[in-house]
Design an enzyme around this catalytic site. Structure first.
Site, PDB file in Angstrom:
ATOM      1  N   GLU A   1     -82.604  12.304 -56.165  1.00 11.50           N
ATOM      2  CA  GLU A   1     -82.050  11.732 -55.090  1.00 11.50           C
ATOM      3  C   GLU A   1     -80.490  12.685 -54.572  1.00 11.50           C
ATOM      4  OE1 GLU A   1     -80.761   7.182 -54.199  1.00 11.50           O
ATOM      5  OE2 GLU A   1     -82.677   6.828 -55.340  1.00 11.50           O
TER       6      GLU A   1
ATOM      7  N   HIS B   1     -84.585   4.801 -49.842  1.00 13.41           N
ATOM      8  CA  HIS B   1     -82.549   4.040 -50.477  1.00 13.41           C
ATOM      9  C   HIS B   1     -81.918   3.207 -49.445  1.00 13.41           C
ATOM     10  CE1 HIS B   1     -79.834   4.128 -54.200  1.00 13.41           C
ATOM     11  NE2 HIS B   1     -79.538   2.583 -53.759  1.00 13.41           N
TER      12      HIS B   1
END
Length: 525
Positions: free
Chosen positions: A260, A278
């Site tokens: 990420e 997220h």
């Protein structure tokens, strides 16, 4: 006055909490690592979210830092072992965004069951593909929850409200807790075999990494749907892609990814895959909650010593902190006494709590005892890193509690085992808050510990006390208190005296040369 640096964006209400409690607060968002390193030594506390990276290099410069507070649950951006080694408490707020994260998992499950994102995109494109998006009901389906902690428990509650059947796997889930949650506790293979939907709510550890891989997927029902709003790395993304292509997995909803920010991923663009960036904790309520909680926790610790949601030391509630305060002093003195008398390598430490103290939270007391014990031997030790330093030195630590009263209403005993001998020291509280030593080497004695002390083990023979008093007097050393104990007449005896000034090495050597002296140590508290 404590001083706190806020280096990531937090709610203004959190800043106000610090200020209202008398804590000087600086808000400096977006600092480069070198900029943070240059100023972090000025602060007692550092409040962060996910952007600030609290590395070992930063911590080495944080010479006054006592606590790092992470607004949120993940501490991937904090070097917790390095903080522990430096005696810095690391706190997070694991419950502030629990409802938000659980709700996101439920939302993802609905989106997956009814193809909502795909149907939305199709309809916006001017299509009317009603027959293409044939979903499934949640009612009557079996939901498998991996990780039944706070978030998993909330997900279970919501799923039961949807009339789903819920099975749960968690190695720390007791049968009683499972009954309280109204879920069925099962092993992992059983969960894989029975679940129509599987949702993950566990931290990423070596035990949970890649918990869903090709072997696990092969044990699942054909067409199972998988939701991951916990941590990237729990699911092997390459194996999931293969299973989606084969139809073994009927769909996946992912809020987290192995890498990420996830700008590229092999799962992107696949049918039956729902992805979000997220967002699990991303609601205005959750962001406010975790910011307020971290501010309260850090302020409590800096002002009262209360410890909440710490990752590297025992918790001490604001209610317990004042109750433990006199015991913390007693524990520190006993540990220090034992440490200053220890001359050989430590092998084991046994800590016993009897009477009233055994009803309290004794974990912080054990940490303080270990701090005092190790301080004469180890640099930069405190109650945060003392347990770790003890483990690193292969010192066996045992703790026992007995709530029954013995000779005293409350008692703490520390027994130290070295290569040469076993020695114990015990203490109690007089008047509820005045520490007293009541036993040394199993010899009864009642003594208050002061700044400068002399401890002597001697043979119980006439004339010794007079000889010692004369020697100290000849050097102008004034005796403040004088305490004696012996095992039996003519046997081993101990003497503990408080004096008004430090005892020099020269005087101590003269004491050791007195005929009856077995051991003499100058102590300081």
């Amino acid at each position: 006055m404590p001083k706190v640096l806020i280096s990531d964006k937090l709610s203004p209400a959190a800043v106000q909490i610090f200020k209202d409690r008398g804590i000087e607060t600086d808000v400096k968002v977006g600092l480069a690592p070198d900029e943070l390193k240059a100023i972090v030594g000025q602060y007692d506390g550092l409040a962060i979210r996910s952007n600030t990276k609290v590395t070992a290099d930063i911590l080495a410069a944080a010479t006054n830092l006592k606590v790092v507070g992470r607004a949120g649950i993940g501490v991937d951006n904090v070097d917790v072992p390095a903080a522990t080694a430096r005696g810095i408490v690391v706190m997070n707020t694991p419950f502030g965004n629990s409802v938000t994260t659980a709700e996101h998992a439920i939302a993802m499950m609905f989106a997956l069951a009814r193809d909502i994102p795909q149907a939305n995109a199709s309809t916006h494109a001017g299509k009317w593909e009603k027959s293409k998006f044939m979903g499934v009901e949640l009612t009557g389906k079996t939901l498998g929850i991996i990780g039944c902690g706070n978030i998993g428990a909330i997900v279970a509650d919501r799923a039961l409200g949807l009339k789903m059947k819920v099975v749960g796997y968690d190695p720390f889930l007791s049968a009683e807790r499972a009954r309280d949650l109204s879920i069925e506790k099962v092993d992992l293979d059983t969960l894989f075999a029975r679940a129509d939907f599987i949702t993950l709510h566990t931290p990423l550890t070596e035990a949970t990494r890649n918990v869903i891989d090709a072997k696990a997927i092969a044990k699942m029902k054909k067409g199972v749907r998988i939701i991951n709003c916990a941590r990237g790395g729990l699911v092997v993304e390459e194996d999931l892609k293969v299973a989606l292509e084969s139809g073994q997995v009927g769909g996946a909803a992912l809020d987290v990814f192995k890498v990420e920010p996830a700008k590229e991923n092999g799962l992107f663009g696949m049918d039956k895959v729902v992805c979000t960036p997220h967002l699990g904790a991303s609601t205005s309520e959750a962001q406010e909650n975790v910011a307020l909680q971290v501010a309260e926790q850090m302020a409590d610790y800096l002002l009262t010593g209360a410890v909440t949601n710490a990752l590297n030391m025992p918790s001490v509630s604001a209610e317990d902190a004042p109750k433990l305060r006199p015991y913390m002093k007693l524990a520190g003195q006993l540990g220090s006494f034992a440490g200053q008398l220890t001359e050989h390598a430590l092998k084991a430490v046994k800590i016993e709590f009897e009477g009233h103290v055994a009803t309290l939270n004794t974990k912080p007391l054990t940490a303080v005892i270990l701090e005092g014990l190790l301080k004469p031997m180890v640099e930069a030790v405190n109650m945060v890193n003392a347990p770790v330093l003890a483990r690193e030195r292969d010192i066996d630590i045992s703790e026992s509690r007995n709530e029954r009263d013995g000779d005293y209403h409350t008692l703490v005993r520390v027994t130290v085992v070295t290569e040469a001998r076993t020695r114990s020291v015990a203490g109690t509280l007089f008047g509820g808050d005045k520490p007293r030593v009541v036993s040394i080497k199993d010899i009864p004695i009642e003594a208050e510990l002061g700044e400068h002390m002399l401890f002597v083990t001697n043979q119980d023979k006439p004339g010794f006390i007079g000889a010692l008093g004369t020697l100290l007097g000849s050097h102008g050393i004034n005796i403040a208190t004088f305490h004696l104990g012996r095992s039996e007449s003519g046997g081993d005896a101990i003497l503990l005296t408080q004096v008004d000034q430090p005892i020099s090495d020269k005087v101590l050597e003269e004491v050791r040369k007195l005929p009856q002296v077995v051991q003499a140590k100058a102590l300081s508290f």
